[in-house]
Design a protein around this motif. Structure first.
Motif, PDB file in Angstrom:
ATOM      1  N   GLU A  53       1.688   1.123  -2.561  1.00  0.00           N
ATOM      2  CA  GLU A  53       0.857   1.216  -3.768  1.00  0.00           C
ATOM      3  C   GLU A  53      -0.587   1.555  -3.411  1.00  0.00           C
ATOM      4  OE1 GLU A  53       2.870  -1.397  -3.219  1.00  0.00           O
ATOM      5  OE2 GLU A  53       4.360  -1.191  -4.811  1.00  0.00           O
ATOM      6  N   THR A  54      -1.060   1.034  -2.278  1.00  0.00           N
ATOM      7  CA  THR A  54      -2.445   1.260  -1.850  1.00  0.00           C
ATOM      8  C   THR A  54      -2.450   1.705  -0.394  1.00  0.00           C
ATOM      9  OG1 THR A  54      -2.586  -1.058  -1.186  1.00  0.00           O
ATOM     10  CG2 THR A  54      -3.414  -0.504  -3.388  1.00  0.00           C
ATOM     11  N   PRO A  55      -1.952   2.915  -0.120  1.00  0.00           N
ATOM     12  CA  PRO A  55      -1.871   3.338   1.280  1.00  0.00           C
ATOM     13  C   PRO A  55      -3.249   3.589   1.871  1.00  0.00           C
ATOM     14  CG  PRO A  55      -1.239   5.132  -0.196  1.00  0.00           C
ATOM     15  CD  PRO A  55      -1.493   3.943  -1.064  1.00  0.00           C
ATOM     16  N   ILE A  56      -3.455   3.115   3.086  1.00  0.00           N
ATOM     17  CA  ILE A  56      -4.695   3.440   3.808  1.00  0.00           C
ATOM     18  C   ILE A  56      -4.393   4.595   4.748  1.00  0.00           C
ATOM     19  CG2 ILE A  56      -6.359   2.620   5.525  1.00  0.00           C
ATOM     20  CD1 ILE A  56      -6.133  -0.143   4.293  1.00  0.00           C
ATOM     21  N   VAL A 101       7.560   3.450  -5.980  1.00  0.00           N
ATOM     22  CA  VAL A 101       6.136   3.475  -6.300  1.00  0.00           C
ATOM     23  C   VAL A 101       5.902   4.731  -7.114  1.00  0.00           C
ATOM     24  CG1 VAL A 101       3.812   3.582  -5.357  1.00  0.00           C
ATOM     25  CG2 VAL A 101       5.599   2.349  -4.132  1.00  0.00           C
ATOM     26  N   GLY A 102       5.468   4.603  -8.336  1.00  0.00           N
ATOM     27  CA  GLY A 102       5.255   5.788  -9.174  1.00  0.00           C
ATOM     28  C   GLY A 102       6.561   6.427  -9.578  1.00  0.00           C
ATOM     29  N   GLU A 103       6.532   7.749  -9.777  1.00  0.00           N
ATOM     30  CA  GLU A 103       7.751   8.431 -10.229  1.00  0.00           C
ATOM     31  C   GLU A 103       8.522   8.970  -9.032  1.00  0.00           C
ATOM     32  OE1 GLU A 103       6.704  11.724 -12.766  1.00  0.00           O
ATOM     33  OE2 GLU A 103       4.801  11.915 -11.765  1.00  0.00           O
ATOM     34  N   PRO A 104       9.814   9.281  -9.244  1.00  0.00           N
ATOM     35  CA  PRO A 104      10.554   9.853  -8.125  1.00  0.00           C
ATOM     36  C   PRO A 104      10.032  11.251  -7.789  1.00  0.00           C
ATOM     37  CG  PRO A 104      11.980   9.572 -10.070  1.00  0.00           C
ATOM     38  CD  PRO A 104      10.610   9.123 -10.450  1.00  0.00           C
TER      39      PRO A 104
END
Lengths: 369, 383
Positions: B347-350, A361-364
């Protein structure tokens, strides 16, 4: 009363000479005198022309079109195959130079590889430069020279380009966009949708070298390690492979590393992919950097590695074909396509356990501890 | 790799698993089949357990409970809001460890604030932040101090250096926490369902082994300080199980190659010189715990971001749907949370357990979905 003929002629001649001198000076190739890029170098005027004539054209062997477009005979292309391949990518790496390469050679290799993994013979590249005011001219010259050398060595030509300068602070020194055109031989069609259960997955060498090299080159880690980027053009290796065996799918393993590609394939093909962790080649230096930072080499970027899927019966021939090429000498079978867990990638660990191998998710990002 | 591969040897792992199985078979008949719940306190262990798939090697009666030892996971919403408030103040460069960037506050995260224009930078150590302060004398540079006793010494040493150099534009927003009060609060919770502990190796390098003795003596739970390699974790589990079947409860040190009984006295001295315990500190999912957080000593007040900036300092309730607290106390497995994998994903952590790769929920989501898929479908966890 008319003026004497002789003085008029003399004046006329003097004017002609002066005009000729001005024109000669206007057309004389001048060297860029400035130490750093300035706004004028993108202004469309003489400074920009000087930049193009002094830095860009010599670096690219004067191959860049003087007109607004490069032109090719369709018949020459058609002789190479049935499909035109066309791709573009933009390069924004920090730092601009790093062990094993620089943004210029990487921009050439990256676009060649984007064409190559579709089976195309890469032919022509474009080069779009976005320069930040203040970029040292010497550094720009070094990078452009490297770019031209990379293209020559790979047998492709940089045929058109564009230069823009943006104000200081509006870009990070230098961005390069390269687009590439190539031709795919008739009959060659590779796609993740062609994957079938039982296909084996191969890579041409050690993973994570480029990502680790960049992390270290940024100098934020106070690490000294001999890791070099693997930046390299893969088209000849690919040609050797596709001539040796039927290849179902192929992809270069850039940002997101192996993990991103296998997850995209699993999703596209709606099949399971299983990676055998102990078989994945990783340099011990790269593994060491990853251990320190809490990163996974399978998530790190590569600039000279690909993943290929071939029917199981052709696995050994594929390995043999890759290992005969210098860029494939560490080639390995790293996994297989399965019908279990459609859309999910699993990884078999050295302990005989399995787990999910997800995309990042995103960059390392390094962990705290 | 030397010093690593020795601790990842599959035949040795198989021998340890066989030892654990043999020990488990010696449990009294009445306990056979009942779960033995072992908490790994540290997020580093959670990560190793999932990365190497250790849970699936163990007998199904051993349940691993993923504890509160990930500093990012226990960061409450209000403190994230405070960090964002500082980061968005005029002229600030806000420095944070990478995995705190995505922790959700009540409106956004530090990553969100960065995208909106705040100058938020990822650093690898507090000395990087101090270097930024030196290089930018006209800016105020704030370091987001996070972590247990593992990272507190480096923050403390950096502050001592800043003091020596007279750096006037460097600040620390301290969210450092200490493990012992958190463990005590956990053990005092009536609903805690844990039979033994694997203790945090990195924290123990600093504090040593002695501070854990109350757990064995007063709460009668086995406690084994553990390293982070797969064989470390398996051996520590074997040591906890051995104590359990033998009816013992003592503190043992599996990680003796790095952890001494007394710990690192220089690091302890630095912590005490720079920090003092706060009266209370709030933990995500666990509520307010007395003397569990560290604030700067009065001598370092001029470096204290909480005094230099106007921070909201509001206590913000955890999102209603989030069950991080139950997960951290071993009452729920991550996939049993109402929002796991649906509303709450990496991606969408609560909840923050879904943010860091050391968080129980993120580890389950990223690595352990096979386990939860198998459990949910009634299949054996073992492949």
């Amino acid at each position: 009363m008319t003026a004497p003929a002789r003085p008029v002629l003399a004046e006329h001649n003097a004017a002609q000479v002066a005009l000729a001198r001005i024109e000669a000076k206007r057309h004389k190739k001048r060297r860029v005198q400035d130490d750093v890029v300035q706004a004028a170098h993108g202004g469309g005027g003489r400074a920009m022309r000087d930049l193009i004539e002094d830095l860009i054209l010599p670096a690219f062997d004067h191959a860049v079109a003087e007109d607004d477009q490069a032109r090719f005979a369709l018949s020459d292309m058609a002789a190479l195959g049935g499909q035109l391949a066309f791709t573009t990518d933009t390069y924004v790496v920090t730092p601009l130079t790093f062990p094993g390469g620089d943004i210029g050679s990487m921009a050439v290799h990256g676009t060649i590889n984007d064409l190559a993994v579709g089976g195309a013979k890469p032919l022509y590249l474009s080069c779009g430069l976005i320069l930040e005011e203040g970029l040292p001219i010497d550094l720009l010259r070094t990078i452009l020279t490297s770019m031209g050398r990379a293209a020559r060595e790979a047998g492709v030509r940089i045929v058109t380009g564009d230069t823009k300068v943006v104000a200081r602070g509006k870009a990070d020194k230098l961005f390069i966009n390269t687009a590439g055109v190539g031709v795919i031989p008739t009959g060659l069609h590779m796609s993740a949708r062609s994957l079938e259960p039982g296909d084996v997955l191969l890579t041409n060498g050690t993973l994570g070298d480029h990502g680790a090299a960049i992390l270290i080159a940024r100098g934020e880690l106070e690490l000294a390690s001999p890791v070099m980027s693997d930046s390299a053009p893969l088209h000849e290796l690919v040609q050797a492979l596709v001539q040796a065996v039927p290849v179902r799918a192929m992809r270069d393993l850039t940002r997101g590393g192996l993990a991103a590609t296998v997850n995209e394939w699993a999703h596209s093909a709606n099949l399971g992919l299983c990676i055998d962790e102990p078989s994945v080649p990783v340099r011990s230096e790269v593994q060491g950097v990853c251990e320190l930072l809490g990163l996974d080499p399978l998530h790190l970027a590569n600039e000279g590695k690909l993943l290929a899927a071939v029917p199981k019966a052709h696995a050994q021939a594929a390995l043999h074909a890759m290992r005969r090429h210098p860029l494939g000498e560490n080639a390995a079978v790293v996994g297989e396509v399965t019908s279990a867990h459609p859309g999910v990638v699993t990884i078999q660990t050295g302990f005989g356990t399995d787990r999910v191998l997800d995309m990042l998710v995103g960059e390392p990002l390094p962990r705290i501890c | 790799m030397k010093y690593v591969s020795e601790f990842r040897d599959p035949p040795a792992a198989r021998r340890l698993v066989a030892t654990i199985e043999s020990l488990m078979s010696r449990r009294p008949k009445t306990l056979q089949g009942a779960p033995l719940k072992i908490m790994e306190v540290c997020g580093g262990h959670t990560h190793a357990i999932f990365k190497f798939g250790l849970e699936t090697l163990l007998p199904e009666t051993i349940e691993l409970v993923h504890g509160p030892g990930c500093p990012v996971c226990v960061l409450p919403v209000g403190r994230v809001d405070d960090a964002i408030s500082i980061a968005t103040s005029e002229g600030v460069i806000f420095c944070t460890y990478g995995d705190a960037l995505r922790v959700p506050g009540s409106r956004t995260s530090l990553a969100g604030a960065k995208a909106e224009g705040a100058d938020v930078r990822t650093v690898y150590s507090p000395t990087d932040a101090l270097a930024l302060a030196r290089a930018n004398p006209s800016r105020r540079v704030v370091f987001f101090g996070l972590g247990f006793e593992t990272t507190a010494p480096s923050t403390a040493l950096t502050l001592l250096q800043a003091e020596r150099e007279g750096v006037s534009n460097f600040f620390v927003f301290s969210n450092h926490v200490t493990i012992i009060p958190a463990l005590r609060a956990l053990l005092d919770a009536e609903d805690l369902q844990v039979d033994g502990f694997i203790g945090p190796g990195h924290v123990s390098m600093v504090i040593g082994v002695e501070p854990y003795h109350f757990i064995a003596e007063h709460y009668r739970r086995p406690f084994v300080v553990s390293g982070f390699e797969p064989l470390d974790v398996l051996q520590s589990i074997a040591m906890v199980v051995a104590q359990h079947v033998e009816g013992r409860a003592v503190v043992e040190n599996q990680y003796s190659r790095l952890v001494s009984t007394q710990g690192n006295s220089a690091a302890q001295t630095a912590i005490h010189e720079v920090f003092k315990p706060r009266a209370h500190f709030e933990w995500r999912g666990l509520g307010s715990i007395a003397e569990s957080g560290l604030e700067l000593q009065p001598r370092f007040a001029r470096f204290d971001a909480e005094q230099a900036f106007r921070v909201p300092a509001l206590s913000v309730a955890d999102p209603k749907a989030c069950q991080c607290g139950e997960v951290l106390k071993g009452q729920l497995r991550p996939y049993e949370c109402k929002v796991f994998g649906t509303a709450c994903t990496p991606e969408t952590p609560i909840g923050s357990c879904m943010v860091s790769s050391e968080g129980a929920c993120a580890a389950y989501y990223s690595y352990g979905r096979l386990t939860s898929l198998r459990r949910a479908s009634g299949l054996k966890v073992h492949p």
